[in-house]
Design a protein around this motif. Structure first.
Motif, PDB file in Angstrom:
ATOM      1  N   SER A   1       0.834  -1.198   0.092  1.00 37.48           N
ATOM      2  CA  SER A   1      -0.061   0.012   0.033  1.00 37.48           C
ATOM      3  C   SER A   1       0.993   1.227   0.132  1.00 37.48           C
ATOM      4  CB  SER A   1      -0.826  -0.116   1.219  1.00 37.48           C
ATOM      5  OG  SER A   1      -1.931  -1.150   1.303  1.00 37.48           O
ATOM      6  N   PHE A   2       2.157   1.130   0.743  1.00 40.05           N
ATOM      7  CA  PHE A   2       3.089   2.275   0.836  1.00 40.05           C
ATOM      8  C   PHE A   2       2.161   3.578   1.318  1.00 40.05           C
ATOM      9  CE2 PHE A   2       4.745  -0.665  -2.446  1.00 40.05           C
ATOM     10  CZ  PHE A   2       5.964  -0.993  -1.628  1.00 40.05           C
TER      11      PHE A   2
ATOM     12  N   HIS B   1       7.872   4.106   3.915  1.00 48.29           N
ATOM     13  CA  HIS B   1       8.630   4.313   5.317  1.00 48.29           C
ATOM     14  C   HIS B   1      10.016   3.706   5.179  1.00 48.29           C
ATOM     15  CE1 HIS B   1       7.667   0.374   6.692  1.00 48.29           C
ATOM     16  NE2 HIS B   1       6.381   0.666   6.662  1.00 48.29           N
TER      17      HIS B   1
ATOM     18  N   HIS C   1      10.288  -0.247   4.553  1.00 53.63           N
ATOM     19  CA  HIS C   1      10.469  -0.375   3.247  1.00 53.63           C
ATOM     20  C   HIS C   1      11.604  -0.194   2.442  1.00 53.63           C
ATOM     21  CE1 HIS C   1       5.735   0.792   3.271  1.00 53.63           C
ATOM     22  NE2 HIS C   1       5.956  -0.462   3.509  1.00 53.63           N
TER      23      HIS C   1
ATOM     24  N   MET D   1      14.300  -2.748   3.496  1.00 54.49           N
ATOM     25  CA  MET D   1      13.919  -4.093   3.096  1.00 54.49           C
ATOM     26  C   MET D   1      14.293  -4.320   1.398  1.00 54.49           C
ATOM     27  SD  MET D   1      10.124  -4.732   3.621  1.00 54.49           S
ATOM     28  CE  MET D   1       9.700  -6.425   2.772  1.00 54.49           C
TER      29      MET D   1
ATOM     30  N   GLY E   1       6.796  -9.211   3.826  1.00 49.96           N
ATOM     31  CA  GLY E   1       7.204  -9.177   5.169  1.00 49.96           C
ATOM     32  C   GLY E   1       6.395 -10.571   5.779  1.00 49.96           C
TER      33      GLY E   1
ATOM     34  N   ASP F   1       4.516 -10.922   8.186  1.00 46.93           N
ATOM     35  CA  ASP F   1       3.092 -10.746   8.590  1.00 46.93           C
ATOM     36  C   ASP F   1       2.218 -11.232   7.429  1.00 46.93           C
ATOM     37  OD1 ASP F   1       4.499  -8.337   7.422  1.00 46.93           O
ATOM     38  OD2 ASP F   1       2.455  -7.677   6.901  1.00 46.93           O
TER      39      ASP F   1
ATOM     40  N   ARG G   1      10.227  -9.742   9.876  1.00 47.22           N
ATOM     41  CA  ARG G   1       9.375  -8.552  10.304  1.00 47.22           C
ATOM     42  C   ARG G   1       9.377  -8.302  11.865  1.00 47.22           C
ATOM     43  NH1 ARG G   1       4.491  -5.226   7.735  1.00 47.22           N
ATOM     44  NH2 ARG G   1       4.852  -3.348   9.225  1.00 47.22           N
TER      45      ARG G   1
ATOM     46  N   VAL H   1      13.487  -3.924  11.496  1.00 44.78           N
ATOM     47  CA  VAL H   1      13.041  -2.204  11.454  1.00 44.78           C
ATOM     48  C   VAL H   1      11.807  -2.280  11.902  1.00 44.78           C
ATOM     49  CG1 VAL H   1      13.048  -0.149  10.272  1.00 44.78           C
ATOM     50  CG2 VAL H   1      14.678  -1.996   9.537  1.00 44.78           C
TER      51      VAL H   1
ATOM     52  N   ILE I   1       8.929  -0.679  12.209  1.00 39.59           N
ATOM     53  CA  ILE I   1       8.067   0.716  11.411  1.00 39.59           C
ATOM     54  C   ILE I   1       6.891  -0.124  10.782  1.00 39.59           C
ATOM     55  CG2 ILE I   1       8.074   2.617  10.153  1.00 39.59           C
ATOM     56  CD1 ILE I   1      11.174   2.757  10.146  1.00 39.59           C
TER      57      ILE I   1
ATOM     58  N   SER J   1       3.218   1.345   8.367  1.00 42.89           N
ATOM     59  CA  SER J   1       2.563   2.603   7.923  1.00 42.89           C
ATOM     60  C   SER J   1       1.515   2.952   8.932  1.00 42.89           C
ATOM     61  CB  SER J   1       1.943   2.500   6.648  1.00 42.89           C
ATOM     62  OG  SER J   1       3.055   2.269   5.667  1.00 42.89           O
ATOM     63  N   THR J   2       0.672   1.960   9.247  1.00 42.00           N
ATOM     64  CA  THR J   2      -0.492   1.979  10.357  1.00 42.00           C
ATOM     65  C   THR J   2       0.209   2.911  11.774  1.00 42.00           C
ATOM     66  OG1 THR J   2      -1.256   0.085   9.637  1.00 42.00           O
ATOM     67  CG2 THR J   2      -2.060   0.862  11.917  1.00 42.00           C
TER      68      THR J   2
ATOM     69  N   ARG K   1       0.673   6.485  10.184  1.00 37.37           N
ATOM     70  CA  ARG K   1      -0.642   7.312  10.018  1.00 37.37           C
ATOM     71  C   ARG K   1      -1.323   7.749  11.511  1.00 37.37           C
ATOM     72  NH1 ARG K   1      -1.470   3.073   6.537  1.00 37.37           N
ATOM     73  NH2 ARG K   1      -2.997   2.077   7.955  1.00 37.37           N
TER      74      ARG K   1
HETATM   75  P1  ATP Z   1       0.207  -1.162   7.020  1.00 34.77           P
HETATM   76  O1  ATP Z   1       0.575  -0.837   8.253  1.00 34.77           O
HETATM   77  O2  ATP Z   1      -0.634  -0.115   6.311  1.00 34.77           O
HETATM   78  O3  ATP Z   1      -0.473  -2.352   6.813  1.00 34.77           O
HETATM   79  P2  ATP Z   1       2.811  -1.568   6.150  1.00 34.77           P
HETATM   80  O4  ATP Z   1       3.740  -0.879   7.034  1.00 34.77           O
HETATM   81  O5  ATP Z   1       2.565  -3.071   6.275  1.00 34.77           O
HETATM   82  O6  ATP Z   1       1.479  -0.866   6.015  1.00 34.77           O
HETATM   83  P3  ATP Z   1       2.746  -2.158   3.320  1.00 34.77           P
HETATM   84  O7  ATP Z   1       2.808  -1.117   2.368  1.00 34.77           O
HETATM   85  O8  ATP Z   1       1.427  -2.795   3.434  1.00 34.77           O
HETATM   86  O9  ATP Z   1       3.361  -1.434   4.695  1.00 34.77           O
HETATM   87  O10 ATP Z   1       4.005  -3.209   3.184  1.00 34.77           O
HETATM   88  C1  ATP Z   1       4.413  -3.623   1.793  1.00 34.77           C
HETATM   89  C2  ATP Z   1       5.191  -4.860   2.184  1.00 34.77           C
HETATM   90  O11 ATP Z   1       6.536  -4.531   2.957  1.00 34.77           O
HETATM   91  C3  ATP Z   1       4.325  -5.989   2.848  1.00 34.77           C
HETATM   92  O12 ATP Z   1       4.741  -7.344   2.563  1.00 34.77           O
HETATM   93  C4  ATP Z   1       4.915  -5.936   4.442  1.00 34.77           C
HETATM   94  O13 ATP Z   1       4.885  -7.107   5.055  1.00 34.77           O
HETATM   95  C5  ATP Z   1       6.366  -5.470   4.139  1.00 34.77           C
HETATM   96  N1  ATP Z   1       6.786  -4.375   5.229  1.00 34.77           N
HETATM   97  C6  ATP Z   1       6.221  -3.113   5.532  1.00 34.77           C
HETATM   98  N2  ATP Z   1       7.228  -2.598   6.630  1.00 34.77           N
HETATM   99  C7  ATP Z   1       7.975  -3.507   7.040  1.00 34.77           C
HETATM  100  C8  ATP Z   1       9.047  -3.755   8.100  1.00 34.77           C
HETATM  101  N3  ATP Z   1       9.172  -2.706   8.944  1.00 34.77           N
HETATM  102  N4  ATP Z   1       9.698  -5.008   7.885  1.00 34.77           N
HETATM  103  C9  ATP Z   1       9.663  -5.866   7.276  1.00 34.77           C
HETATM  104  N5  ATP Z   1       8.631  -5.919   6.298  1.00 34.77           N
HETATM  105  C10 ATP Z   1       7.714  -5.017   6.206  1.00 34.77           C
END
Ligand code: ATP
Length: 211
Positions: A12-13, A17, A20, A23, A108, A110, A135, A168, A170, A172-173, A176
């Motif tokens: 979603s970016f 951040h 990303h 990574m 990630g 998750d 993650r 790392v 961090i 996006s949630t 925000r």
């Molecule tokens: P949101 O909190 O809105 O769900 P997010 O921080 O997970 O956003 P996305 O844009 O959904 O960010 O992430 C894109 C990809 O990057 C996903 O596969 C997510 O698992 C991975 N990702 C995001 N932040 C990290 C992080 N800090 N470490 C490892 N993987 C990450």
């Protein structure tokens, strides 16, 4: 010798951040790839009603974040395609474009529990190598939980493609939420992205009493 590959990095970016960026940077070196494509996902209409940025704003934030990296690009292919748009469609699109070049999809840790539910997951895993990165806040992906839910050959390949990236903490949630509360987020974002968020008053920036 292997041909250098292309990393497809979907998300979603909202906003992009430093997690990303870390990574993409780590995966590029780990996989000896020569290109990273950031692919901004379209958002479901009910999510769009919340305090989230428009597709064009998310693309612009990615452009700003990667402007110093000549091997990194941004793609709007998921935003311009008729909906629903699936990871499978995106990977098939780039498979056609890149022919036999190795393609990697980053996700990630998750993402692991949901993988068996991804649209046409088995075909997707035949089209590219799906690389799961460690993650913060999620267990080290052993992928045992996928047993019986995906064919053993795919699980074996996924296990080989786990990337032990540095953690790392961090998301996006979190960014925000903190912006909406007027809390500091500067260390989580590239300076140009933070400037854009303030200028566009995204995520409720400036609305809270503390901002
Ligand atoms: P949101 O909190 O809105 O769900 P997010 O921080 O997970 O956003 P996305 O844009 O959904 O960010 O992430 C894109 C990809 O990057 C996903 O596969 C997510 O698992 C991975 N990702 C995001 N932040 C990290 C992080 N800090 N470490 C490892 N993987 C990450």
């Amino acid at each position: 010798m292997n041909k250098p590959g292309v990393i497809l990095f979907g998300g979603s970016f909202d906003p992009v951040h430093r997690g990303h960026i870390a990574m993409a940077d780590f995966a590029m070196r780990y996989l000896s790839a020569n290109k990273v494509l950031f692919i901004a996902a379209s958002r479901s209409p009910h999510k769009a009603a919340a305090a989230v940025a428009a597709g064009s704003q998310r693309l612009e934030m990615i452009r700003l974040a990667i402007s110093d990296c000549p091997q990194w690009e941004v793609s709007d292919c998921e935003l311009t395609r008729p909906q629903p748009s699936y990871t499978f469609d995106t990977v098939r699109h780039f498979r056609t474009q890149y022919g036999s070049v190795p393609l990697y999809w980053l996700a990630g840790a998750d993402a692991v529990p949901e993988l068996p539910r991804w649209y046409r997951i088995e075909e997707l895993l035949d089209l590219c190598r799906l690389c799961i990165l460690y993650r913060a806040g999620f267990k080290v992906p052993s992928l045992d939980e996928l047993e019986g839910r995906l064919p053993p050959r795919h699980i074996d390949q996924l296990r080989k493609d786990v990337i032990p990236a540095p953690l790392v903490d961090i998301s996006s949630t979190k960014i925000r939420r903190r912006i909406a509360l007027g809390q500091d987020v500067e260390s989580f974002l590239l300076p140009a992205v933070w400037e854009f968020i303030r200028h566009q008053r995204l995520y409720g920036y400036g609305d809270s009493a503390g901002a």
